[in-house]
Design a protein around this motif. Structure first.
Motif, PDB file in Angstrom:
ATOM      1  N   MET A   1       0.826  -1.198   0.000  1.00  0.00           N
ATOM      2  CA  MET A   1       0.000   0.000   0.000  1.00  0.00           C
ATOM      3  C   MET A   1       0.868   1.258   0.000  1.00  0.00           C
ATOM      4  O   MET A   1       0.618   2.204  -0.738  1.00  0.00           O
ATOM      5  CB  MET A   1      -0.911  -0.021   1.225  1.00  0.00           C
ATOM      6  CG  MET A   1      -1.805   1.181   1.356  1.00  0.00           C
ATOM      7  SD  MET A   1      -2.876   1.336  -0.072  1.00  0.00           S
ATOM      8  CE  MET A   1      -3.592  -0.296  -0.092  1.00  0.00           C
ATOM      9  N   GLN A   2       1.894   1.266   0.848  1.00  0.00           N
ATOM     10  CA  GLN A   2       2.782   2.428   0.900  1.00  0.00           C
ATOM     11  C   GLN A   2       3.474   2.651  -0.442  1.00  0.00           C
ATOM     12  O   GLN A   2       3.774   3.785  -0.815  1.00  0.00           O
ATOM     13  CB  GLN A   2       3.818   2.244   2.011  1.00  0.00           C
ATOM     14  CG  GLN A   2       3.230   2.182   3.419  1.00  0.00           C
ATOM     15  CD  GLN A   2       2.571   3.487   3.815  1.00  0.00           C
ATOM     16  OE1 GLN A   2       2.980   4.564   3.416  1.00  0.00           O
ATOM     17  NE2 GLN A   2       1.516   3.378   4.622  1.00  0.00           N
ATOM     18  N   TYR A   3       3.714   1.566  -1.174  1.00  0.00           N
ATOM     19  CA  TYR A   3       4.389   1.689  -2.462  1.00  0.00           C
ATOM     20  C   TYR A   3       3.530   2.381  -3.513  1.00  0.00           C
ATOM     21  O   TYR A   3       4.027   2.783  -4.564  1.00  0.00           O
ATOM     22  CB  TYR A   3       4.781   0.308  -2.990  1.00  0.00           C
ATOM     23  CG  TYR A   3       5.815  -0.413  -2.173  1.00  0.00           C
ATOM     24  CD1 TYR A   3       6.524   0.223  -1.161  1.00  0.00           C
ATOM     25  CD2 TYR A   3       6.088  -1.764  -2.402  1.00  0.00           C
ATOM     26  CE1 TYR A   3       7.467  -0.450  -0.407  1.00  0.00           C
ATOM     27  CE2 TYR A   3       7.034  -2.447  -1.649  1.00  0.00           C
ATOM     28  CZ  TYR A   3       7.719  -1.783  -0.655  1.00  0.00           C
ATOM     29  OH  TYR A   3       8.650  -2.459   0.095  1.00  0.00           O
ATOM     30  N   ALA A   4       2.216   2.510  -3.261  1.00  0.00           N
ATOM     31  CA  ALA A   4       1.323   3.146  -4.230  1.00  0.00           C
ATOM     32  C   ALA A   4       1.354   4.663  -4.159  1.00  0.00           C
ATOM     33  O   ALA A   4       0.734   5.339  -4.981  1.00  0.00           O
ATOM     34  CB  ALA A   4      -0.108   2.652  -4.025  1.00  0.00           C
ATOM     35  N   ASN A   5       2.071   5.227  -3.168  1.00  0.00           N
ATOM     36  CA  ASN A   5       2.302   6.681  -3.085  1.00  0.00           C
ATOM     37  C   ASN A   5       1.001   7.484  -3.046  1.00  0.00           C
ATOM     38  O   ASN A   5       0.849   8.469  -3.772  1.00  0.00           O
ATOM     39  CB  ASN A   5       3.158   7.155  -4.269  1.00  0.00           C
ATOM     40  CG  ASN A   5       4.552   6.561  -4.247  1.00  0.00           C
ATOM     41  OD1 ASN A   5       5.115   6.337  -3.177  1.00  0.00           O
ATOM     42  ND2 ASN A   5       5.111   6.302  -5.424  1.00  0.00           N
ATOM     43  N   LEU A   6       0.079   7.088  -2.200  1.00  0.00           N
ATOM     44  CA  LEU A   6      -1.214   7.763  -2.139  1.00  0.00           C
ATOM     45  C   LEU A   6      -1.199   8.917  -1.143  1.00  0.00           C
ATOM     46  O   LEU A   6      -0.438   8.925  -0.174  1.00  0.00           O
ATOM     47  CB  LEU A   6      -2.302   6.770  -1.738  1.00  0.00           C
ATOM     48  CG  LEU A   6      -2.542   5.605  -2.700  1.00  0.00           C
ATOM     49  CD1 LEU A   6      -3.565   4.659  -2.111  1.00  0.00           C
ATOM     50  CD2 LEU A   6      -2.977   6.106  -4.067  1.00  0.00           C
ATOM     51  N   SER A   7      -2.067   9.879  -1.391  1.00  0.00           N
ATOM     52  CA  SER A   7      -2.269  11.008  -0.490  1.00  0.00           C
ATOM     53  C   SER A   7      -3.735  11.033  -0.054  1.00  0.00           C
ATOM     54  O   SER A   7      -4.582  10.342  -0.633  1.00  0.00           O
ATOM     55  CB  SER A   7      -1.917  12.329  -1.186  1.00  0.00           C
ATOM     56  OG  SER A   7      -0.560  12.341  -1.593  1.00  0.00           O
ATOM     57  N   LYS A   8      -4.014  11.841   0.949  1.00  0.00           N
ATOM     58  CA  LYS A   8      -5.374  11.934   1.469  1.00  0.00           C
ATOM     59  C   LYS A   8      -6.356  12.266   0.353  1.00  0.00           C
ATOM     60  O   LYS A   8      -6.115  13.161  -0.461  1.00  0.00           O
ATOM     61  CB  LYS A   8      -5.445  13.012   2.555  1.00  0.00           C
ATOM     62  CG  LYS A   8      -6.806  13.126   3.215  1.00  0.00           C
ATOM     63  CD  LYS A   8      -6.793  14.160   4.326  1.00  0.00           C
ATOM     64  CE  LYS A   8      -8.154  14.281   4.991  1.00  0.00           C
ATOM     65  NZ  LYS A   8      -8.156  15.295   6.084  1.00  0.00           N
ATOM     66  N   GLY A   9      -7.455  11.526   0.294  1.00  0.00           N
ATOM     67  CA  GLY A   9      -8.479  11.758  -0.713  1.00  0.00           C
ATOM     68  C   GLY A   9      -8.253  11.036  -2.025  1.00  0.00           C
ATOM     69  O   GLY A   9      -9.079  11.145  -2.940  1.00  0.00           O
ATOM     70  N   ASP A  10      -7.154  10.278  -2.133  1.00  0.00           N
ATOM     71  CA  ASP A  10      -6.840   9.585  -3.388  1.00  0.00           C
ATOM     72  C   ASP A  10      -7.687   8.327  -3.562  1.00  0.00           C
ATOM     73  O   ASP A  10      -8.295   7.810  -2.613  1.00  0.00           O
ATOM     74  CB  ASP A  10      -5.362   9.201  -3.428  1.00  0.00           C
ATOM     75  CG  ASP A  10      -4.470  10.359  -3.834  1.00  0.00           C
ATOM     76  OD1 ASP A  10      -5.003  11.424  -4.179  1.00  0.00           O
ATOM     77  OD2 ASP A  10      -3.225  10.202  -3.796  1.00  0.00           O
ATOM     78  N   ARG A  77     -10.117  10.862 -14.767  1.00  0.00           N
ATOM     79  CA  ARG A  77      -8.688  10.947 -14.506  1.00  0.00           C
ATOM     80  C   ARG A  77      -7.997   9.592 -14.494  1.00  0.00           C
ATOM     81  O   ARG A  77      -6.868   9.455 -14.947  1.00  0.00           O
ATOM     82  CB  ARG A  77      -8.439  11.619 -13.141  1.00  0.00           C
ATOM     83  CG  ARG A  77      -8.918  13.048 -13.039  1.00  0.00           C
ATOM     84  CD  ARG A  77      -8.766  13.566 -11.619  1.00  0.00           C
ATOM     85  NE  ARG A  77      -7.377  13.801 -11.241  1.00  0.00           N
ATOM     86  CZ  ARG A  77      -6.735  13.157 -10.279  1.00  0.00           C
ATOM     87  NH1 ARG A  77      -7.338  12.209  -9.592  1.00  0.00           N
ATOM     88  NH2 ARG A  77      -5.476  13.447  -9.992  1.00  0.00           N
ATOM     89  N   GLY A  78      -8.641   8.608 -13.915  1.00  0.00           N
ATOM     90  CA  GLY A  78      -7.995   7.342 -13.611  1.00  0.00           C
ATOM     91  C   GLY A  78      -7.599   7.318 -12.146  1.00  0.00           C
ATOM     92  O   GLY A  78      -7.444   8.363 -11.510  1.00  0.00           O
ATOM     93  N   PRO A  79      -7.418   6.149 -11.564  1.00  0.00           N
ATOM     94  CA  PRO A  79      -7.017   6.044 -10.162  1.00  0.00           C
ATOM     95  C   PRO A  79      -5.656   6.689  -9.935  1.00  0.00           C
ATOM     96  O   PRO A  79      -4.799   6.698 -10.818  1.00  0.00           O
ATOM     97  CB  PRO A  79      -6.953   4.529  -9.922  1.00  0.00           C
ATOM     98  CG  PRO A  79      -7.743   3.917 -11.029  1.00  0.00           C
ATOM     99  CD  PRO A  79      -7.607   4.837 -12.199  1.00  0.00           C
ATOM    100  N   ASP A  80      -5.442   7.197  -8.717  1.00  0.00           N
ATOM    101  CA  ASP A  80      -4.151   7.805  -8.382  1.00  0.00           C
ATOM    102  C   ASP A  80      -3.063   6.749  -8.234  1.00  0.00           C
ATOM    103  O   ASP A  80      -1.892   7.008  -8.513  1.00  0.00           O
ATOM    104  CB  ASP A  80      -4.287   8.590  -7.076  1.00  0.00           C
ATOM    105  CG  ASP A  80      -5.343   9.677  -7.181  1.00  0.00           C
ATOM    106  OD1 ASP A  80      -5.047  10.725  -7.772  1.00  0.00           O
ATOM    107  OD2 ASP A  80      -6.479   9.461  -6.703  1.00  0.00           O
ATOM    108  N   GLY A  81      -3.452   5.584  -7.783  1.00  0.00           N
ATOM    109  CA  GLY A  81      -2.526   4.465  -7.663  1.00  0.00           C
ATOM    110  C   GLY A  81      -3.215   3.188  -8.068  1.00  0.00           C
ATOM    111  O   GLY A  81      -4.424   3.029  -7.866  1.00  0.00           O
TER     112      GLY A  81
END
Length: 225
Positions: A1-10, A77-81
């Motif tokens: 999960m951390q490898y997907a580089n997500l931010s709040k709201g992603d 847009r497509g998913p953020d990760g």
């Protein structure tokens, strides 16, 4: 999960809802992200949905492909990760499947050499992830790939400015974060709703075949010595 580089709201998309994909999706929900899980097997989709994951059939529907549907679900847009939790077991590429099976029946040294010089992986899920992720997003590979000459859509990856992360989990790095979740009586990740089959160790070959063929709703097997 951390490898997907997500931010709040992603938004996170998880391709493949086997045991690894199930946990990746549930952790995403636990951390507060919107998670869309994609898998062709109804039982896997139903299990993920029980834990707050939006689900989608890997086959798409209405003649529309998964990347298009994921973009539509995320405002174009497509998913953020995107986590590819499928890897070399991906369906949808008969030629690559035949190559993968051929390597598997070669003698050990010959098979290892072929893995180093051939493209033997079924890349449908990986190419779907690259197509679906938003521009500037991240594709994280949890599924295992084994070939050394697998073709990659480098022009697309460069044009979309995709970050690609991959590799085996650094288990020791995350133990202190994960153990409290495992010990929590409220079971926030739903680990008690993951095992679908329990069998003695001697039944391992039969259970592995059942899992591989996705029979009898088999998602996660626990073998007891």
């Amino acid at each position: 999960m951390q490898y997907a580089n997500l931010s709040k709201g992603d938004t996170l998309a998880v391709l493949g809802l086997g045991p690894i994909g199930q946990m990746a999706a549930r952790i995403g929900v636990h951390l507060g992200y919107r998670v869309i899980g994609v898998d062709p097997v109804a039982e896997r989709r139903h299990m993920a949905a029980r834990h707050g994951v939006e689900v989608m059939d890997m086959q798409g529907w209405g003649g529309r492909e998964v990347p298009e549907l994921l973009r539509e679900a995320t405002g174009g847009r497509g998913p953020d990760g995107v986590v590819d939790a499928v890897g070399m077991e991906a369906h949808g590429s008969p030629v690559a499947k035949a190559a993968h099976q051929a390597v598997g029946i070669l003698p050990g040294p010959v098979g290892r050499a072929a893995m180093k010089t051939s493209g033997v992986d079924r890349l449908n899920a990986l190419h779907t992830a690259i197509d679906a992720v938003r521009r500037g997003g991240t594709v994280s590979l949890s599924g295992v790939y084994g070939g050394m000459q697998d073709p990659m859509p480098m022009l697309t990856m460069f044009d979309k400015q995709i970050t690609l992360t991959e590799g085996q989990c650094n288990v020791r790095r995350w133990i202190d974060d994960l153990l409290p979740l495992m010990d929590d009586p409220s079971d926030p990740l739903g680990v008690l709703d993951l095992t679908t089959h329990t069998a003695p160790l001697e039944d391992a070959p039969r259970m592995y075949e059942m899992f591989q063929k996705k029979e009898d709703g088999c998602i996660k097997v626990v073998l007891q010595p």
